[in-house]
Design an enzyme around this catalytic site. Structure first.
Site, PDB file in Angstrom:
ATOM      1  CG  HIS A 162      39.844  49.371  43.219  1.00  0.00           C
ATOM      2  ND1 HIS A 162      40.657  48.619  42.392  1.00  0.00           N
ATOM      3  CD2 HIS A 162      38.569  49.148  42.799  1.00  0.00           C
ATOM      4  CE1 HIS A 162      39.918  47.967  41.517  1.00  0.00           C
ATOM      5  NE2 HIS A 162      38.644  48.263  41.744  1.00  0.00           N
ATOM      6  CB  CYS A 247      45.435  44.249  41.974  1.00  0.00           C
ATOM      7  SG  CYS A 247      45.209  45.970  42.384  1.00  0.00           S
TER       8      CYS A 247
END
Length: 252
Positions: A162, A247
């Site tokens: 990411h 996250c």
């Protein structure tokens, strides 16, 4: 920066080791992951947040990585479509919760967006185009954000899971970044992490505190030199599953 007041987290389940990972660091210990997760959400409380703790979902081994299911702004939330098919559906419970707090918009297939690819600095959103966030998802998100007065731009993410794997906004015009992403933030004061501490680039600024993963002394010292009030969090079991500090929560 607006002060945060709420967080949503979801516990890792017994199926956590069956989640998606390319780290090569081995399988996580569920027992240890639960202890680390508890320390994580207790730290969020210490930072002044009201924390809603969801139980693990046996259908989704990666469900503790709630960040990927939504993009939250000041006045609305965008429910995403996670880019790995195995994770589609995780977003439904998050939508149920967020609709009590925010107006809801949604990304529709074939668009895919993982929240871990969406990096906000003030009223601008950087959208990582990765293996989890595609061009159609970025197009839809850009349109939604534009309708609410936000600007956005895209950054290619080719060697990392990411965008936020390698960059963090740490306030005061400071950006913590791996070398590969630093060029996109030339108008900021970029603090570069060393190549052997790239995992430390994913840290989390919450009100008066900066949460950093434990075990990265060079990055910690750079941040201490800038005057941050640092809290170290053990993240070894989540690192094994390609997860970082951002996250594990949705903040608003």
């Amino acid at each position: 920066m607006k002060r945060l007041t709420n967080a949503i987290v979801r516990k890792p389940g017994n199926n956590f080791p069956n989640g998606i990972s390319s780290s090569g660091l081995g399988k996580p210990s569920v027992e240890k992951a639960l202890k680390q997760h508890k320390a994580y959400y207790n730290t969020l409380k210490q930072c002044g947040l009201n924390v809603q703790i969801l139980e693990a979902d046996k259908n989704y081994p990666d469900g503790c990585f709630v960040e990927d299911t939504a993009v939250i702004t000041d006045n609305m939330a965008v429910i995403t479509k996670p880019g790995d098919p195995a994770r589609l559906g995780e977003e439904k419970k998050i939508e149920e919760i967020l609709k009590n707090h925010k107006k809801i918009k949604t990304i529709e297939l074939p668009g895919n967006v993982d929240g871990g690819d969406i990096f906000r600095v003030d009223n601008h959103f950087y959208i990582g185009i990765s293996g989890r966030t595609n061009e159609e998802g970025a197009r839809q998100l850009t349109e939604i954000l534009s309708n609410y007065g936000y600007t956005s731009s895209k950054i290619p993410v080719k060697s990392f899971l990411h965008l936020k794997t390698g960059v963090a906004c740490i306030g005061g015009k400071h950006i913590l970044s791996i070398d590969k992403f630093a060029e996109f933030f030339s108008s900021f004061n970029v603090v570069k992490v060393e190549p052997d501490e790239q995992y430390a680039a994913n840290c989390l600024l919450i009100n008066d505190f900066l949460l950093v993963p434990a075990g990265f002394p060079k990055t910690k010292q750079k941040l201490m030199n800038l005057g941050y009030d640092i809290i170290e969090i053990e993240m070894s079991e989540f690192q094994k599953m390609d997860g970082g500090l951002t996250c594990l929560s949705l903040l608003f």
